[in-house]
Design an enzyme around this catalytic site. Sequence first.
Site, mmCIF file in Angstrom:
data_model
loop_
_atom_site.group_PDB
_atom_site.id
_atom_site.type_symbol
_atom_site.label_atom_id
_atom_site.label_comp_id
_atom_site.label_asym_id
_atom_site.label_seq_id
_atom_site.Cartn_x
_atom_site.Cartn_y
_atom_site.Cartn_z
ATOM 1 N N CYS A 137 -22.890 -27.490 -8.961
ATOM 2 C CA CYS A 137 -23.937 -27.732 -9.626
ATOM 3 C C CYS A 137 -23.827 -27.269 -11.311
ATOM 4 O O CYS A 137 -24.880 -27.228 -11.721
ATOM 5 C CB CYS A 137 -25.737 -27.415 -8.798
ATOM 6 S SG CYS A 137 -25.841 -28.593 -7.120
ATOM 7 N N HIS A 155 -32.596 -23.576 -14.109
ATOM 8 C CA HIS A 155 -32.393 -24.732 -12.774
ATOM 9 C C HIS A 155 -32.937 -24.868 -11.532
ATOM 10 O O HIS A 155 -32.899 -26.119 -11.331
ATOM 11 C CB HIS A 155 -31.031 -23.670 -12.398
ATOM 12 C CG HIS A 155 -29.990 -24.506 -11.775
ATOM 13 N ND1 HIS A 155 -29.256 -25.287 -11.971
ATOM 14 C CD2 HIS A 155 -29.871 -24.812 -9.800
ATOM 15 C CE1 HIS A 155 -28.924 -25.892 -10.418
ATOM 16 N NE2 HIS A 155 -29.198 -25.343 -9.422
ATOM 17 N N GLU A 161 -33.468 -17.052 -8.897
ATOM 18 C CA GLU A 161 -33.946 -17.333 -10.300
ATOM 19 C C GLU A 161 -34.930 -16.908 -11.669
ATOM 20 O O GLU A 161 -34.558 -16.076 -12.214
ATOM 21 C CB GLU A 161 -33.594 -18.780 -10.873
ATOM 22 C CG GLU A 161 -33.725 -18.702 -12.361
ATOM 23 C CD GLU A 161 -33.405 -20.370 -12.247
ATOM 24 O OE1 GLU A 161 -33.296 -20.905 -13.407
ATOM 25 O OE2 GLU A 161 -33.461 -21.573 -11.523
ATOM 26 N N LYS A 197 -36.147 -30.694 -13.180
ATOM 27 C CA LYS A 197 -35.867 -31.211 -11.633
ATOM 28 C C LYS A 197 -36.904 -31.950 -10.971
ATOM 29 O O LYS A 197 -36.937 -32.354 -9.964
ATOM 30 C CB LYS A 197 -35.462 -30.455 -10.543
ATOM 31 C CG LYS A 197 -33.736 -29.478 -10.761
ATOM 32 C CD LYS A 197 -32.879 -29.486 -10.634
ATOM 33 C CE LYS A 197 -31.574 -28.843 -10.995
ATOM 34 N NZ LYS A 197 -31.543 -28.167 -12.116
ATOM 35 N N HIS A 242 -32.607 -33.553 -8.670
ATOM 36 C CA HIS A 242 -31.426 -32.150 -7.989
ATOM 37 C C HIS A 242 -30.692 -33.407 -9.072
ATOM 38 O O HIS A 242 -30.020 -34.047 -7.459
ATOM 39 C CB HIS A 242 -31.339 -31.391 -7.427
ATOM 40 C CG HIS A 242 -30.778 -30.392 -7.306
ATOM 41 N ND1 HIS A 242 -29.588 -30.271 -8.129
ATOM 42 C CD2 HIS A 242 -30.103 -29.396 -6.818
ATOM 43 C CE1 HIS A 242 -28.598 -29.711 -8.677
ATOM 44 N NE2 HIS A 242 -29.421 -29.012 -7.480
ATOM 45 N N PHE A 288 -23.909 -24.170 -5.624
ATOM 46 C CA PHE A 288 -23.385 -23.807 -4.122
ATOM 47 C C PHE A 288 -21.517 -23.479 -4.416
ATOM 48 O O PHE A 288 -20.842 -22.845 -5.488
ATOM 49 C CB PHE A 288 -22.855 -24.985 -3.999
ATOM 50 C CG PHE A 288 -24.001 -25.338 -2.565
ATOM 51 C CD1 PHE A 288 -25.830 -24.326 -2.510
ATOM 52 C CD2 PHE A 288 -24.157 -26.355 -1.461
ATOM 53 C CE1 PHE A 288 -26.427 -24.773 -2.125
ATOM 54 C CE2 PHE A 288 -25.428 -26.891 -1.137
ATOM 55 C CZ PHE A 288 -26.245 -26.361 -1.638
#
Length: 398
Positions: A154, A294, A305, A324, A329, A386
Amino acid sequence: MHRVAVTGVGVKSPAGTTADAAHARLLSGRSTARHLPQLVGAGLKVTFGCPVDFDPDAYFPRHRQRHLDRPTQLACAAADDAVADAGLPHGAERTGVYVGTGGGHTALSAAMGALPLPKVPVATVPMTMPNATAARISIRHGLRGPALTFATACASGAVAIGEAMMAIRYGRIDRAVAGAFDSMLTPFAVTAFSSIGALSRRGEAPELASRPFDDDRDGFVLGEAAAFLVLERLDDARARGAAIYGEVAGYATAADAGHIVKPLEDGAVAAATMRAALDDAGLRPEAIGHVNAHATATQFNDRAEALALARCFPGGTPPVTANKGVTGHLLGAGGAVEAVMALRCAAEGLVPPTANHTAGNPEIDVVHGAPRRIDRAPVLSNSFGFGGHNAGLVLDPL
C-alpha cells in the site's frame, strides 16, 4: 539538482473520475461504500466496498477491452487524463513511466487459474505480467524512457511518485508519468483480506464502516482506483508555459523490518520516514500545513501512525485528514490518489473532514465534521504497506 513540478493529473477513484469530482466528494465527507452484487452473489461475510463508476468505452475500443483487465483499464485511463492535462506530446523524449501496484493482476490471475486448462486465453501472459500496465502506458504514449513497476504493497503509489521525482531531480530523465493502480473488489481478494481480519464487518451500514482514527474502528473497506501525475523539471514547465499544480519537494522510504502485516507499534520507523521526507524537502515540521494520513481504519495501523505523527511533530501535529473514510482503502493506488488530493487541498488551503471520525487518538489533530480552512502551505502525505513499507511525500503548492 532539478526541482520537480506536477503539470498533469488523472484520477479514477470511488470519489470521482476526475480530480475536481474527487476533491468535491472528499470535502463533503460522504463515504462511497456500498454493497456490491459480485460479493453479495458469492455469499461472502463482507459484501461491500468502494468501486469506481467507470466507462471503459470512453477510452478503449470494445475489441481492445478483451485484452485489458480492469486494473489496467483504470490505470491507462488515469494516465491518459494526466498526459492530456499536462499537454505532453506523444513520444516525448527522456520521459519515464513509473507505476506502483499492491495487487497487480492478482484478481485476473486467480480467475484464469480457475479455468479448465484448454480454456486459458491466448492473451493470458501479456495480461497478467506484473509489468503489463507500465508497458501499456509506455506503448500508448510512445514513451521510451524507463518503464518501471514498484510493488511495495500500500506504499506503492507514493514510492512510484517518489522514485520518479528522484530520477528527474538528478537528471536521469526530464519528465515522467508516475502513479499507481489497484482493483481487487473480487470474491477471491475480499475473502483473502477478510480471513486475516483486516476488513470492517459493518455490513448493516457500509457508509459508516470506514472510520479512520476513530475509537470505534474495526477494519478497512476495500476500494479500487488509479491515479497518475505528470512530473517534469520545474524550469522546463515554466519555459513551456505549463500549468503547474505544485512541486514534489521531498520523498523518503524505509522498512520496519518487523512483522509481515503489522506495523511497529511505536511508529518509530514511520516517524523517521516522515522526518526524512521533510529533510529531503529542506523543511522543518512547523512548515507543514496539514498531513494526509495513511489511516486505514484498522486498530494497529492507525494507532502506530498516530504515535508516529506525535513523534514527528513533538510541538503538536498540524491538522490531519484521512481520505479512506470516503474512498475506502485503495491499496497500492492509495498513495497516488492521496498525493493528488493532498496537493489540491494544500493549494486551496482547505482540509477535508475525516469521514465517520467522532473521537479517538487525542495526540493528533484529526479534522472531522467539516472542512477546515488553513494557510496555503506544503503537505505531508503518508503511505504504509504490508511488509513494513513506509513512504512519505512532501508536496508544495508553490
